[in-house]
Design a protein around this motif. Structure first.
Motif, short mmCIF file in Angstrom:
data_model
loop_
_atom_site.label_atom_id
_atom_site.label_comp_id
_atom_site.label_asym_id
_atom_site.label_seq_id
_atom_site.Cartn_x
_atom_site.Cartn_y
_atom_site.Cartn_z
N SER A 77 0.69 -1.20 0.12
CA SER A 77 0.15 0.14 0.16
C SER A 77 0.99 0.95 0.10
O SER A 77 1.82 1.05 1.03
CB SER A 77 -0.64 0.30 1.39
OG SER A 77 -2.15 -1.29 1.36
N LEU A 78 0.19 2.07 -0.99
CA LEU A 78 1.75 3.21 -1.58
C LEU A 78 1.99 4.00 0.00
O LEU A 78 3.07 4.70 0.52
CB LEU A 78 1.53 3.67 -1.96
CG LEU A 78 2.05 5.44 -2.84
CD1 LEU A 78 3.45 4.64 -2.63
CD2 LEU A 78 1.62 6.05 -3.67
N LYS A 79 0.65 4.24 1.36
CA LYS A 79 0.80 5.16 2.10
C LYS A 79 1.48 4.06 3.44
O LYS A 79 2.25 4.65 3.52
CB LYS A 79 -0.22 5.78 2.38
CG LYS A 79 -2.04 3.45 3.25
CD LYS A 79 -3.11 4.49 3.32
CE LYS A 79 -3.25 2.81 4.21
NZ LYS A 79 -2.49 2.70 5.16
N ILE A 92 9.69 2.07 -8.08
CA ILE A 92 8.06 1.78 -8.42
C ILE A 92 7.67 0.62 -9.51
O ILE A 92 7.83 2.04 -10.14
CB ILE A 92 6.75 2.70 -7.93
CG1 ILE A 92 7.18 3.01 -5.96
CG2 ILE A 92 5.85 2.50 -8.08
CD1 ILE A 92 6.49 3.98 -5.91
N THR A 95 1.18 1.27 -10.32
CA THR A 95 0.51 1.70 -9.58
C THR A 95 -0.78 1.13 -10.29
O THR A 95 -0.87 1.06 -11.22
CB THR A 95 0.69 3.40 -9.25
OG1 THR A 95 0.86 3.61 -10.38
CG2 THR A 95 2.28 3.42 -9.01
N ARG A 98 -5.54 4.29 -8.59
CA ARG A 98 -6.65 5.06 -7.62
C ARG A 98 -8.10 4.56 -7.03
O ARG A 98 -9.05 4.87 -7.17
CB ARG A 98 -6.23 6.10 -7.37
CG ARG A 98 -6.26 6.35 -5.58
CD ARG A 98 -5.78 7.63 -5.72
NE ARG A 98 -5.04 7.94 -4.32
CZ ARG A 98 -4.27 9.18 -4.18
NH1 ARG A 98 -3.60 9.95 -4.50
NH2 ARG A 98 -3.08 9.32 -3.05
N GLY A 210 -0.66 9.16 -1.16
CA GLY A 210 -0.39 7.65 -1.28
C GLY A 210 -1.77 7.09 -1.18
O GLY A 210 -1.91 5.88 -1.56
N ALA A 215 1.26 -0.01 -5.12
CA ALA A 215 2.05 0.24 -5.85
C ALA A 215 2.55 -1.40 -5.39
O ALA A 215 2.95 -1.77 -4.67
CB ALA A 215 2.95 0.83 -4.77
N GLU A 217 6.46 -2.61 -6.34
CA GLU A 217 8.09 -2.53 -6.53
C GLU A 217 8.92 -3.32 -7.00
O GLU A 217 8.73 -4.73 -6.74
CB GLU A 217 8.41 -1.61 -4.84
CG GLU A 217 10.25 -1.53 -4.93
CD GLU A 217 9.78 -0.88 -2.77
OE1 GLU A 217 10.59 0.29 -2.79
OE2 GLU A 217 10.31 -1.45 -2.06
N HIS A 238 0.40 7.00 -10.93
CA HIS A 238 1.84 6.94 -10.90
C HIS A 238 2.15 8.67 -11.00
O HIS A 238 2.68 9.36 -10.07
CB HIS A 238 2.03 6.41 -12.14
CG HIS A 238 3.68 5.83 -11.49
ND1 HIS A 238 4.10 4.58 -11.74
CD2 HIS A 238 4.60 6.66 -10.74
CE1 HIS A 238 5.62 4.43 -11.58
NE2 HIS A 238 5.48 5.50 -10.61
N CYS A 241 1.13 9.73 -7.63
CA CYS A 241 2.23 8.97 -6.34
C CYS A 241 3.46 9.66 -5.92
O CYS A 241 4.07 10.13 -5.61
CB CYS A 241 2.47 7.96 -7.01
SG CYS A 241 3.65 7.31 -6.08
N ARG A 245 4.87 11.88 -3.09
CA ARG A 245 5.86 11.83 -2.45
C ARG A 245 7.32 12.67 -2.67
O ARG A 245 8.05 12.54 -1.35
CB ARG A 245 6.59 10.30 -2.78
CG ARG A 245 5.34 9.22 -2.30
CD ARG A 245 5.58 7.78 -2.80
NE ARG A 245 7.16 7.36 -2.78
CZ ARG A 245 7.28 6.66 -1.15
NH1 ARG A 245 6.44 6.31 -0.67
NH2 ARG A 245 7.99 6.19 -1.83
#
Length: 323
Positions: A77-79, A92, A95, A98, A210, A215, A217, A238, A241, A245
């Motif tokens: 999870s991007l967050k 990354i 993605t 969202r 995020g 995401a 990776e 993306h 993101c 970030r």
């Protein structure tokens, strides 16, 4: 392709969606899901700060498996991914589109939103482990008692309904909770979207950087995996993101910093809003900028520098604690 993920219901659902998209985009690709039980999953008592934040608790072990070559990719999870530190050798690669980035209120069965509104949170115990949600909750509901609350999304709701006490790092207990603030997307992923009684607007509670984005990776030098992941990459997510970030990177925000950020794209323009709060919710600064969606990092830097000019560094320094 071997993809690593946590064992939680939500993480497995997210990773299954990645596998589904990959096999559709690249017929014949063999995708294997490798399950990990991270320290954040096994330790349901400590504050995540004790494990280096969400990055140390949920991400580090799976990242190391990618670095060592045991995995081709990892789902996050991007967050949960730290944004204030380098990740040498990793990128990354994709993605997913969202999902809702909103935070939502969940009440213990038998309580209604009218009960909560009438009391304005007075006498209610609201559970969360997120310092950002806690800070915003204290701004919105000054009389609410925010308590430490851990667990996967479905586990937290079960504990809420069962009136279960939450164990504390010092050996004590707190609770039971009357309400929770959780990510709408997480609740929906585990089939609990129907428990949402209220969704906070970004103006009320700006989402985590995020939030709502999955995401994938992989190793920067693994071009075969990067080419495959590029087939399922959602460009809009993306770009958002990268912008969000970049705020974390410039601010050097750590896991105990209540920092929020949310980007939206309309046509070719992106609008990014970010905020910094102290843990009590008392100090609060916010910035919004718009610019070309094709230059997300520049927009992120503009917002972050604006926040720094307003005193973000001092607020973040006050929330930095030694463990």
């Amino acid at each position: 392709m071997r993809i690593g993920t946590r064992k939680s219901t939500m993480a497995l659902a997210q990773t299954a969606e990645i596998a589904r998209r990959l096999t559709l985009a690249a017929p014949g690709l063999d995708v294997e899901i490798v399950k990990f039980e991270t320290i954040g999953d096994t330790d349901q008592t400590s504050k995540l700060l004790m494990h280096g934040g969400k990055g140390g608790a949920f991400v580090a072990e799976i990242r190391e498996a990618v670095r060592s070559g045991r995995l081709n990719a990892a789902m996050h999870s991007l967050k949960d991914m730290p944004g204030n530190e380098d990740t040498p050798g990793l990128v990354i690669g994709a993605t997913l589109p969202r999902e809702s980035p909103a935070d939502a209120l969940v009440l213990r069965q038998g309580l209604s939103l009218e009960d909560f509104r009438r009391a304005r949170g007075k006498g209610f115990k609201l559970g969360t482990n997120a310092v950002r949600r806690a800070a915003y909750a204290k701004r919105l509901f000054p009389d609410v008692e925010v308590i430490h609350y851990r667990g996967a999304a479905d586990t937290r709701v079960r504990k809420l309904d069962d009136g279960e006490m939450q164990r504390l790092p010092d050996g004590g207990e707190t609770g039971p909770a009357d309400a929770l603030i959780m990510a709408r997307s997480g609740l929906e992923r585990v089939g609990l979207g129907g428990r949402i009684v209220y969704e906070f607007s970004p103006g009320e509670m700006l989402p985590a950087v995020g939030q709502g984005i999955v995401a994938v990776e992989c190793a920067a030098a693994d071009w075969e995996t990067r080419r495959a992941l590029a087939l399922i990459d959602d460009t809009s997510a993306h770009l958002c993101c990268d912008a969000e970030r970049e705020v974390l990177w410039v601010l050097n925000g750590h896991c105990n910093s209540p920092i929020a950020g949310h980007a939206v794209i309309a046509g070719g323009e992106m609008t990014l809003t970010a905020s910094v709060l102290d843990e009590s919710g008392g100090a609060f600064i916010e910035s919004t900028h718009s610019g070309p969606a094709s230059r997300p990092r520049e927009l992120g830097r503009a917002v972050a520098f604006d926040l720094l000019e307003q005193g973000a560094a001092a607020i973040i320094a006050r929330t930095r604690v030694e463990v």
